[in-house]
Design a protein around this motif. Structure first.
Motif, PDB file in Angstrom:
ATOM      1  N   PRO A   1       0.812  -1.213   0.000  1.00  0.00           N
ATOM      2  CA  PRO A   1       0.000   0.000   0.000  1.00  0.00           C
ATOM      3  C   PRO A   1       0.846   1.264   0.000  1.00  0.00           C
ATOM      4  O   PRO A   1       1.833   1.383   0.740  1.00  0.00           O
ATOM      5  N   PHE A   2       0.470   2.210  -0.839  1.00  0.00           N
ATOM      6  CA  PHE A   2       1.187   3.466  -0.997  1.00  0.00           C
ATOM      7  C   PHE A   2       0.940   4.366   0.205  1.00  0.00           C
ATOM      8  O   PHE A   2      -0.202   4.600   0.608  1.00  0.00           O
ATOM      9  N   ASP A   3       2.012   4.869   0.795  1.00  0.00           N
ATOM     10  CA  ASP A   3       1.934   5.787   1.932  1.00  0.00           C
ATOM     11  C   ASP A   3       2.061   7.209   1.391  1.00  0.00           C
ATOM     12  O   ASP A   3       3.165   7.735   1.246  1.00  0.00           O
ATOM     13  N   ALA A   4       0.931   7.829   1.103  1.00  0.00           N
ATOM     14  CA  ALA A   4       0.945   9.153   0.489  1.00  0.00           C
ATOM     15  C   ALA A   4       1.501  10.212   1.432  1.00  0.00           C
ATOM     16  O   ALA A   4       2.196  11.141   0.998  1.00  0.00           O
TER      17      ALA A   4
ATOM     18  N   ASP B   1      -3.213  -2.158  -9.038  1.00  0.00           N
ATOM     19  CA  ASP B   1      -3.469  -3.465  -8.439  1.00  0.00           C
ATOM     20  C   ASP B   1      -2.786  -3.655  -7.092  1.00  0.00           C
ATOM     21  O   ASP B   1      -3.366  -4.241  -6.173  1.00  0.00           O
ATOM     22  N   HIS B   2      -1.539  -3.166  -6.976  1.00  0.00           N
ATOM     23  CA  HIS B   2      -0.722  -3.556  -5.833  1.00  0.00           C
ATOM     24  C   HIS B   2      -0.357  -2.422  -4.866  1.00  0.00           C
ATOM     25  O   HIS B   2       0.141  -2.697  -3.773  1.00  0.00           O
ATOM     26  N   MET B   3      -0.600  -1.168  -5.254  1.00  0.00           N
ATOM     27  CA  MET B   3      -0.189  -0.066  -4.385  1.00  0.00           C
ATOM     28  C   MET B   3      -1.344   0.805  -3.895  1.00  0.00           C
ATOM     29  O   MET B   3      -1.184   1.514  -2.892  1.00  0.00           O
ATOM     30  N   LEU B   4      -2.474   0.752  -4.580  1.00  0.00           N
ATOM     31  CA  LEU B   4      -3.559   1.674  -4.246  1.00  0.00           C
ATOM     32  C   LEU B   4      -4.751   0.914  -3.670  1.00  0.00           C
ATOM     33  O   LEU B   4      -5.505   0.261  -4.405  1.00  0.00           O
ATOM     34  N   PRO B   5      -4.957   0.987  -2.373  1.00  0.00           N
ATOM     35  CA  PRO B   5      -6.098   0.294  -1.745  1.00  0.00           C
ATOM     36  C   PRO B   5      -7.419   0.933  -2.161  1.00  0.00           C
ATOM     37  O   PRO B   5      -7.473   2.060  -2.662  1.00  0.00           O
ATOM     38  N   GLU B   6      -8.500   0.217  -1.938  1.00  0.00           N
ATOM     39  CA  GLU B   6      -9.825   0.762  -2.216  1.00  0.00           C
ATOM     40  C   GLU B   6     -10.057   2.010  -1.371  1.00  0.00           C
ATOM     41  O   GLU B   6      -9.655   2.079  -0.207  1.00  0.00           O
TER      42      GLU B   6
ATOM     43  N   LEU C   1     -10.681   1.266 -10.896  1.00  0.00           N
ATOM     44  CA  LEU C   1     -10.536   2.675 -10.545  1.00  0.00           C
ATOM     45  C   LEU C   1     -11.691   3.146  -9.682  1.00  0.00           C
ATOM     46  O   LEU C   1     -11.493   3.874  -8.695  1.00  0.00           O
ATOM     47  N   ALA C   2     -12.911   2.747 -10.031  1.00  0.00           N
ATOM     48  CA  ALA C   2     -14.076   3.148  -9.245  1.00  0.00           C
ATOM     49  C   ALA C   2     -13.959   2.654  -7.812  1.00  0.00           C
ATOM     50  O   ALA C   2     -14.316   3.367  -6.859  1.00  0.00           O
TER      51      ALA C   2
END
Length: 251
Positions: free
Chosen positions: A68-71, A142-147, A180-181
């Protein structure tokens, strides 16, 4: 001239792109079963782009990691997060980030000259709210951006794949739109733009069919003020060509 992995755009200078995330090829059509958000083409990095990659790359280009991406860590602040898929040479991206300083922009582009060109603009314009992933956008999604992690998505001038037998290669199709949605927060948006009317019709159909999205306009949207006209668009408009914007929001 070196060979790099890069997206194909409707205009190699001004417009971003991507190919489709699709499945098996139809009979007689030679292309891979899994299509990424880019294809291979030649590209050359200029001296200025190379310098920007060397000096600014360590700060603004992030490493891909299947987690998961840590923004907050990446940008050093909490702010709305906008994903851009394919930014070409970065003209529009730099402009939008400049006029929307309150937002964070995570930009996916594998074309090294394009990454270098955007970094050059970042340095010249002192832009702080851009981070770049030089990696396939589909894998990033797919692999870095959670819902529920995104406030918006920008896809400007993706490759239209004009020939009917190649339409399956187009990026904006139901499976990707569903991904994306799912990653949009309630009220988050998807903004697409294209200069190819048959592709605009397909995008409108695909986005309208997703049960989680609602159109912000009766059909095509007025061009949002933040999206600038590129040199390519201006040239096309002078020749009487159209440009179609579509803006849908998450219910």
């Amino acid at each position: 001239m070196t060979t790099t992995i890069s997206p194909i755009a409707s205009d190699a200078i001004d417009a971003p792109t991507a190919a489709a995330d699709s499945s098996a090829a139809p009979a007689g059509v030679a292309h891979p079963k899994a299509i990424r958000s880019y294809v291979i083409r030649a590209g050359r990095v200029t001296t200025g782009q190379a310098k920007a990659l060397e000096t600014l790359g360590p700060r603004f280009v992030l490493d891909y990691a299947a987690q998961p991406f840590d923004a907050v860590a990446a940008f050093g602040r909490t702010a709305p997060l906008i994903l851009e898929i394919g930014f070409g040479m970065g003209d529009a991206t730099a402009h939008i980030a400049s006029v929307r300083p309150e937002d964070n922009f995570l930009c996916c582009e594998v074309h090294e000259p394009g990454v270098g060109a955007l970094l050059k603009r970042v340095g010249e314009q002192n832009i702080e709210n851009i981070r770049i992933l030089q990696h396939d956008a589909v894998e990033v999604i797919d692999h870095m951006l959670p819902e529920g992690s995104l406030d918006g998505v920008h896809i400007f001038f993706p490759d239209p794949w004009h020939k009917k037998r190649h339409n399956k290669r187009r990026l904006i199709q139901a499976p990707l739109v569903a991904k994306l949605a799912a990653r949009l927060k309630p009220g988050g948006y998807i903004h697409c733009a294209t200069d190819w009317e048959p592709y605009a019709e397909q995008i409108l159909e695909v986005l309208s069919a997703d049960p989680h999205l609602v159109n912000t306009a009766p059909a095509y949207a007025p061009q949002p003020a933040y999206r600038p006209l590129t040199k390519f668009e201006n040239r096309g408009l002078r020749l009487g060509h159209g440009v179609w914007d579509l803006v849908f929001r998450r219910r």
